[in-house]
Scaffold this motif. Structure first.
Motif, PDB file in Angstrom:
ATOM      1  N   VAL A 165       1.601 -11.959  10.408  1.00 60.57           N
ATOM      2  CA  VAL A 165       0.653 -11.128   9.662  1.00 60.57           C
ATOM      3  C   VAL A 165      -0.754 -11.529  10.083  1.00 60.57           C
ATOM      4  N   LYS A 166      -1.538 -10.548  10.501  1.00 64.16           N
ATOM      5  CA  LYS A 166      -2.885 -10.825  10.983  1.00 64.16           C
ATOM      6  C   LYS A 166      -3.787 -11.222   9.815  1.00 64.16           C
ATOM      7  N   ILE A 167      -4.457 -12.380   9.970  1.00 65.07           N
ATOM      8  CA  ILE A 167      -5.366 -12.873   8.944  1.00 65.07           C
ATOM      9  C   ILE A 167      -6.784 -12.869   9.495  1.00 65.07           C
ATOM     10  N   ASN A 168      -7.716 -12.321   8.740  1.00 62.94           N
ATOM     11  CA  ASN A 168      -9.118 -12.283   9.147  1.00 62.94           C
ATOM     12  C   ASN A 168      -9.767 -13.655   8.957  1.00 62.94           C
ATOM     13  N   PRO A 169     -10.925 -13.885   9.574  1.00 62.23           N
ATOM     14  CA  PRO A 169     -11.608 -15.175   9.433  1.00 62.23           C
ATOM     15  C   PRO A 169     -11.874 -15.590   7.990  1.00 62.23           C
ATOM     16  N   ASN A 170     -12.099 -14.615   7.094  1.00 61.42           N
ATOM     17  CA  ASN A 170     -12.344 -14.956   5.686  1.00 61.42           C
ATOM     18  C   ASN A 170     -11.055 -15.103   4.882  1.00 61.42           C
ATOM     19  N   GLY A 171      -9.908 -15.003   5.547  1.00 65.81           N
ATOM     20  CA  GLY A 171      -8.623 -15.167   4.874  1.00 65.81           C
ATOM     21  C   GLY A 171      -8.005 -13.885   4.371  1.00 65.81           C
ATOM     22  N   SER A 172      -8.737 -12.786   4.423  1.00 68.16           N
ATOM     23  CA  SER A 172      -8.200 -11.501   3.970  1.00 68.16           C
ATOM     24  C   SER A 172      -7.258 -10.917   5.014  1.00 68.16           C
ATOM     25  N   VAL A 173      -6.529  -9.887   4.604  1.00 65.53           N
ATOM     26  CA  VAL A 173      -5.537  -9.257   5.475  1.00 65.53           C
ATOM     27  C   VAL A 173      -5.826  -7.762   5.564  1.00 65.53           C
ATOM     28  N   ASP A 174      -5.926  -7.252   6.786  1.00 60.75           N
ATOM     29  CA  ASP A 174      -6.140  -5.817   6.979  1.00 60.75           C
ATOM     30  C   ASP A 174      -4.892  -5.035   6.590  1.00 60.75           C
ATOM     31  N   VAL A 175      -5.104  -3.934   5.875  1.00 61.43           N
ATOM     32  CA  VAL A 175      -4.001  -3.030   5.539  1.00 61.43           C
ATOM     33  C   VAL A 175      -4.413  -1.606   5.877  1.00 61.43           C
ATOM     34  N   ASN A 176      -3.417  -0.729   6.011  1.00 59.91           N
ATOM     35  CA  ASN A 176      -3.722   0.674   6.274  1.00 59.91           C
ATOM     36  C   ASN A 176      -3.841   1.439   4.963  1.00 59.91           C
ATOM     37  N   ASP A 177      -3.862   2.755   5.052  1.00 66.61           N
ATOM     38  CA  ASP A 177      -4.030   3.588   3.849  1.00 66.61           C
ATOM     39  C   ASP A 177      -2.873   3.464   2.861  1.00 66.61           C
ATOM     40  N   PHE A 178      -1.790   2.816   3.282  1.00 66.01           N
ATOM     41  CA  PHE A 178      -0.602   2.707   2.438  1.00 66.01           C
ATOM     42  C   PHE A 178      -0.307   1.252   2.080  1.00 66.01           C
ATOM     43  N   LEU A 179      -1.295   0.384   2.304  1.00 60.21           N
ATOM     44  CA  LEU A 179      -1.227  -1.049   2.018  1.00 60.21           C
ATOM     45  C   LEU A 179      -0.200  -1.778   2.884  1.00 60.21           C
ATOM     46  N   GLN A 180       0.147  -1.199   4.010  1.00 70.28           N
ATOM     47  CA  GLN A 180       1.023  -1.863   4.968  1.00 70.28           C
ATOM     48  C   GLN A 180       0.196  -2.753   5.892  1.00 70.28           C
ATOM     49  N   THR A 181       0.735  -3.924   6.217  1.00 68.96           N
ATOM     50  CA  THR A 181       0.094  -4.806   7.180  1.00 68.96           C
ATOM     51  C   THR A 181       0.565  -4.440   8.585  1.00 68.96           C
ATOM     52  N   ASN A 182       0.216  -5.265   9.550  1.00 69.74           N
ATOM     53  CA  ASN A 182       0.656  -5.036  10.924  1.00 69.74           C
ATOM     54  C   ASN A 182       2.121  -5.387  11.130  1.00 69.74           C
ATOM     55  N   VAL A 183       2.772  -5.961  10.102  1.00 70.66           N
ATOM     56  CA  VAL A 183       4.181  -6.342  10.188  1.00 70.66           C
ATOM     57  C   VAL A 183       5.011  -5.417   9.305  1.00 70.66           C
ATOM     58  N   LEU A 184       6.087  -4.889   9.855  1.00 68.73           N
ATOM     59  CA  LEU A 184       6.954  -3.956   9.125  1.00 68.73           C
ATOM     60  C   LEU A 184       7.467  -4.568   7.825  1.00 68.73           C
ATOM     61  N   ASN A 185       7.422  -3.770   6.759  1.00 65.53           N
ATOM     62  CA  ASN A 185       7.961  -4.130   5.440  1.00 65.53           C
ATOM     63  C   ASN A 185       7.177  -5.233   4.723  1.00 65.53           C
ATOM     64  N   VAL A 186       5.978  -5.549   5.228  1.00 71.23           N
ATOM     65  CA  VAL A 186       5.097  -6.505   4.542  1.00 71.23           C
ATOM     66  C   VAL A 186       3.867  -5.744   4.056  1.00 71.23           C
ATOM     67  N   TYR A 187       3.684  -5.718   2.732  1.00 69.32           N
ATOM     68  CA  TYR A 187       2.565  -5.020   2.089  1.00 69.32           C
ATOM     69  C   TYR A 187       1.646  -6.059   1.451  1.00 69.32           C
ATOM     70  N   VAL A 188       0.366  -5.768   1.448  1.00 69.23           N
ATOM     71  CA  VAL A 188      -0.612  -6.692   0.880  1.00 69.23           C
ATOM     72  C   VAL A 188      -1.604  -5.902   0.027  1.00 69.23           C
ATOM     73  N   GLY A 189      -2.036  -6.482  -1.105  1.00 69.70           N
ATOM     74  CA  GLY A 189      -3.006  -5.809  -1.969  1.00 69.70           C
ATOM     75  C   GLY A 189      -3.758  -6.787  -2.838  1.00 69.70           C
ATOM     76  N   GLY A 190      -4.617  -6.251  -3.683  1.00 73.42           N
ATOM     77  CA  GLY A 190      -5.416  -7.072  -4.577  1.00 73.42           C
ATOM     78  C   GLY A 190      -6.567  -7.745  -3.856  1.00 73.42           C
ATOM     79  N   ASP A 191      -6.955  -8.917  -4.347  1.00 74.73           N
ATOM     80  CA  ASP A 191      -8.140  -9.609  -3.844  1.00 74.73           C
ATOM     81  C   ASP A 191      -8.057  -9.965  -2.362  1.00 74.73           C
ATOM     82  N   ILE A 192      -6.865 -10.154  -1.838  1.00 79.30           N
ATOM     83  CA  ILE A 192      -6.730 -10.626  -0.457  1.00 79.30           C
ATOM     84  C   ILE A 192      -6.689  -9.486   0.553  1.00 79.30           C
ATOM     85  N   ALA A 193      -6.697  -8.246   0.081  1.00 85.32           N
ATOM     86  CA  ALA A 193      -6.578  -7.101   0.986  1.00 85.32           C
ATOM     87  C   ALA A 193      -7.934  -6.653   1.504  1.00 85.32           C
TER      88      ALA A 193
END
Length: 545
Positions: A388-416
């Motif tokens: 899962v790609k992590i940004n320098p500030n520790g956050s994780v990029d998600v698309n319009d559907f809260l999907q990460t760059n890895v299949l079946n891994v979703y991220v949301g809330g403060d870390i998104a």
């Protein structure tokens, strides 16, 4: 006159019909508060010649929805921006958790509007949306990591949207998900009183809750979450909403015993236990947490001093002018201020307890308790080497559907790092309770196979000495246009960017204009600088139709 199409109510299930008005009494797009039998308040709405009736008050904090914002088949809370479907009563945007009771409406041959209340909903202001339980033949397993507002909404939405597989909620804290907004008011309350749901609720809907357990490592190749209790959870899909942790700045003495941060109920209660009528409290920072802590503690402590590097609090969200007025409000209520400053050293006695703090100008302030509100960091270290790609500030990029760059891994809330509607086309990392809840709902819907696109409008709010400040929108601004009186705390502030577009609106004492702006943005419409002066009755409402 057409009315809602409903199945004929069973006599035993619903009350006898009550005539509430004549159909000609209601104007198109009118919302009317109606009392039924002195015990049940309903919101009666006429839209597109259709009558609907739902609960009259927002389940979150009890705001009168008749004072809210009506859009297409939806009402938005005037205080905090939560949205409810008028046909079903379902909550569709946050903050909050519960839905509205939904009532039967008919019109008789004389034009009388008749309302029937489901007997089980008599006197109720909120209901829980229908949920499914586990089907033991469904071998799928979904894991939700994080017991905050986002994770709590996600597990409920999964069951509401029909997921019948195994469902596990992993919570770092030893408490069931609770209302984090209220933690500074928790001292005399049982923890269970703050919990969003009780233990029986999670058992009834077969939601396995792992308390006091944190995520240690994520293996996305084998779909395994390694937990601090030694367990390995094999998942089909996973939602990660692990939130923030408080940052302790690099100041000599910062590890002393009575230097505290406030992120959870344990932090808040330990702080409140330390405060007495002679306690000298210093709050460091200009964040919502630091300012709200100062305002909350000043009536309990001997003295409270707010120290911050910025010249005003909430500068990014509310700007200089409103920030200065909030400083006046703090001073009027005996909070001492040392702005455009900072702490260079924390001084202690021989017991290792704070006795004073030294500021940038070498002056010292007596201090028995230092509260740090100096920023947060994303709880995503366990995602290192997961893919899962992590940004320098520790956050994780998600698309319009809260999907990460890895299949079946979703991220949301403060870390998104996620998209929002309005003032920016870039992803943004925003920490906010209602937005985190909204992420939980969107993630759950997509995990269930629906197509639910993010359409979030950040909606901030805080109450300081009884004055409610609200803001909707996000982005860089060039000018702030104030309508009303900052002195009297009766104003609206329009934040305008370099393209003369309003990117956010803030207010105090002028509801529901911030909710109206949020609704305007949700309809993908803009408010320009030139339109501000022409707003009818200081309302954005007419621009929404």
């Amino acid at each position: 006159m057409s009315t809602t199409k409903t199945v004929k109510p069973e006599k035993c299930e619903y009350t006898d019909p009550v005539a509430v008005c004549h159909k000609s009494d209601l104007q198109e797009n009118e919302m009317r508060l109606v009392e039924i039998n002195g015990s049940t308040s309903i919101l009666l709405v006429k839209q597109n010649d259709i009558l609907r009736a739902v609960g009259a008050h927002c389940p979150h904090r009890g705001a009168p929805l008749s004072k809210g914002v009506l859009s297409r088949n939806q009402v938005r809370c005037p205080w905090h921006g939560a949205c409810f479907n008028l046909e079903t009563g379902d909550i569709e945007n946050f903050p909050g958790l519960d839905s509205l009771p939904c009532h039967q409406v008919d019109v008789d041959s004389r034009g009388q509007v008749l309302v029937r209340i489901k007997r089980t909903d008599l006197g109720k202001k909120q209901v829980i949306k229908k949920m499914v339980r586990r089907n033991w033949q469904d071998q799928r397993c979904f894991v939700v990591v994080g017991g905050g507002p986002s994770g709590a909404v996600c597990v409920e939405t999964l069951r509401q949207e029909g997921f019948t597989g195994r469902l596990i909620l992993v919570c770092r804290e030893k408490h069931l998900p609770y209302d984090r907004v209220e933690i500074m008011n928790s001292f005399n309350k049982n923890t269970n009183h703050l919990c969003l749901r009780n233990e029986k609720f999670y058992k009834d809907y077969n939601i396995e809750v792992c308390l006091g357990v944190s995520a240690e490592k994520l293996d996305t190749f084998r779909n395994i979450l390694y937990c601090s209790n030694g367990k390995r959870l094999q998942y089909d899909k996973i939602y990660i909403a692990t939130g923030y942790s408080a940052i302790r700045p690099d100041i000599p003495g910062v590890e002393l015993a009575n230097v505290r941060t406030i992120r959870d109920i344990g932090d808040a209660r330990s702080v409140l236990k330390m405060v007495g009528k002679t306690t000298q409290v210093v709050c460091l920072g200009s964040s919502f947490m630091a300012v709200e802590a100062a305002a909350n503690l000043v009536s309990k402590a001997g003295s409270v001093t707010l120290v911050a590097r910025q010249n005003v609090p909430f500068k990014t969200t509310l700007g200089d002018l409103i920030g200065k007025r909030i400083l006046q409000l703090l001073e009027e209520n005996n909070v001492k201020l040392r702005m455009s400053s900072g702490i260079t050293q924390i001084l202690a006695n021989h017991h290792g307890e704070v006795t004073a703090v030294q500021l940038l100008d070498k002056s010292r302030i007596p201090c028995d308790l230092l509260i740090l509100g100096t920023g947060c960091q994303c709880n995503t270290s366990f995602l290192q080497d997961s893919g899962v790609k992590i940004n320098p500030n520790g956050s994780v990029d998600v698309n319009d559907f809260l999907q990460t760059n890895v299949l079946n891994v979703y991220v949301g809330g403060d870390i998104a790092d996620a998209y929002i509607l309005g003032g920016t086309t870039d992803r943004v990392n925003i920490s906010h309770y209602g937005l985190a809840q909204y992420h939980g709902r969107i993630a759950a819907m997509n995990m269930c196979g629906h197509i639910a696109k993010l359409e979030a409008i950040p909606f901030f709010y805080t109450v300081i000495f009884g004055k409610a400040f609200r803001s909707a929108g996000f982005g860089s601004y060039k000018d702030v246009i104030i309508d009303g009186s900052l002195t009297d705390l009766q104003f609206v502030a329009y934040f305008v960017n370099d393209k003369d577009k309003v990117i956010s609106v803030a207010s105090c004492g002028r509801d529901p204009i911030v909710a109206q702006f949020a609704e305007l943005i949700s309809q993908h419409k803009d408010l320009g600088r030139c339109q501000i002066a022409n707003l009818k009755n200081n309302s954005i409402k007419y621009l929404m139709h």
